[in-house]
Design a protein around this motif. Structure first.
Motif, short mmCIF file in Angstrom:
data_model
loop_
_atom_site.label_atom_id
_atom_site.label_comp_id
_atom_site.label_asym_id
_atom_site.label_seq_id
_atom_site.Cartn_x
_atom_site.Cartn_y
_atom_site.Cartn_z
N THR A 68 -30.97 -17.03 -12.17
CA THR A 68 -31.59 -18.16 -11.49
C THR A 68 -31.02 -19.45 -12.05
O THR A 68 -30.93 -19.63 -13.26
CB THR A 68 -33.12 -18.12 -11.70
OG1 THR A 68 -33.62 -16.90 -11.17
CG2 THR A 68 -33.79 -19.28 -10.99
N TRP A 69 -30.64 -20.34 -11.13
CA TRP A 69 -30.19 -21.67 -11.52
C TRP A 69 -31.40 -22.60 -11.48
O TRP A 69 -32.04 -22.76 -10.45
CB TRP A 69 -29.09 -22.18 -10.59
CG TRP A 69 -28.63 -23.55 -10.91
CD1 TRP A 69 -28.83 -24.68 -10.17
CD2 TRP A 69 -27.90 -23.96 -12.08
NE1 TRP A 69 -28.26 -25.76 -10.81
CE2 TRP A 69 -27.69 -25.34 -11.98
CE3 TRP A 69 -27.42 -23.29 -13.20
CZ2 TRP A 69 -27.00 -26.08 -12.94
CZ3 TRP A 69 -26.74 -24.01 -14.17
CH2 TRP A 69 -26.54 -25.38 -14.04
N ASP A 70 -31.72 -23.18 -12.63
CA ASP A 70 -32.81 -24.14 -12.75
C ASP A 70 -32.22 -25.51 -12.49
O ASP A 70 -31.48 -26.04 -13.31
CB ASP A 70 -33.40 -24.04 -14.17
CG ASP A 70 -34.61 -24.92 -14.39
OD1 ASP A 70 -34.70 -26.00 -13.75
OD2 ASP A 70 -35.46 -24.55 -15.21
N THR A 71 -32.54 -26.10 -11.34
CA THR A 71 -31.90 -27.36 -10.96
C THR A 71 -32.39 -28.54 -11.77
O THR A 71 -31.65 -29.52 -11.93
CB THR A 71 -32.11 -27.66 -9.46
OG1 THR A 71 -33.51 -27.78 -9.20
CG2 THR A 71 -31.52 -26.56 -8.60
N LEU A 72 -33.60 -28.48 -12.30
CA LEU A 72 -34.11 -29.59 -13.11
C LEU A 72 -33.46 -29.63 -14.49
O LEU A 72 -33.05 -30.68 -14.97
CB LEU A 72 -35.62 -29.51 -13.26
CG LEU A 72 -36.44 -29.73 -11.99
CD1 LEU A 72 -37.92 -29.56 -12.27
CD2 LEU A 72 -36.16 -31.10 -11.42
N LYS A 73 -33.38 -28.47 -15.11
CA LYS A 73 -32.81 -28.40 -16.46
C LYS A 73 -31.31 -28.17 -16.44
O LYS A 73 -30.67 -28.20 -17.48
CB LYS A 73 -33.50 -27.30 -17.26
CG LYS A 73 -34.97 -27.59 -17.47
CD LYS A 73 -35.65 -26.51 -18.26
CE LYS A 73 -37.13 -26.86 -18.44
NZ LYS A 73 -37.86 -25.81 -19.10
#
Length: 127
Positions: A68-73
């Motif tokens: 999963t790519w965490d767009t915020l971090k």
């Protein structure tokens, strides 16, 4: 759809009142090079005009892997979607997908449940 999802103020916990959306999470899916990509958006962010998902979940069924790519971090996460960290008011049953996205997800993953529940069902089967 998110434009029409107007939040209602609801009591959360003992004293706090917060705006709560009817559909708290929106999902969008596609298959790219044999990998299922599911974008996960919060209704709150969409209502504020954001076009960026909170998470992008990549599932490669042939390799039995997911990331999963965490767009915020701006970093990769290996946790199941249920452990990613959503707002306290979130539940799997409130996620919305189009009928086409539901079919794509359930057929690709070979699961009986739809949406976030289907992703969790698949990820748990790998564990």
């Amino acid at each position: 759809m998110a434009e029409q999802d107007i939040p209602e103020n609801k009591k959360i916990g003992w004293q706090r009142v917060e705006p709560v959306f009817q559909r708290k999470v929106y999902l969008q899916s596609q298959i790219c090079d044999g990998i299922l990509v599911v974008a996960i958006y919060l209704a709150r962010d969409l209502r504020l005009g954001s076009i960026k998902p909170l998470y992008e979940n990549f599932i490669d069924k042939s390799k039995r892997e997911y990331l999963t790519w965490d767009t915020l971090k701006e970093k990769w996460r290996t946790a199941c979607v249920e452990a990613l960290g959503f707002p306290h008011y979130y539940s799997y049953s409130c996620a919305y997908m189009t009928p086409e996205d539901k079919i794509r997800l359930t057929e690709y993953l070979g699961v009986t449940q739809e949406g976030m529940e289907g992703i969790c069902q698949y990820q748990q089967s790998l564990l």
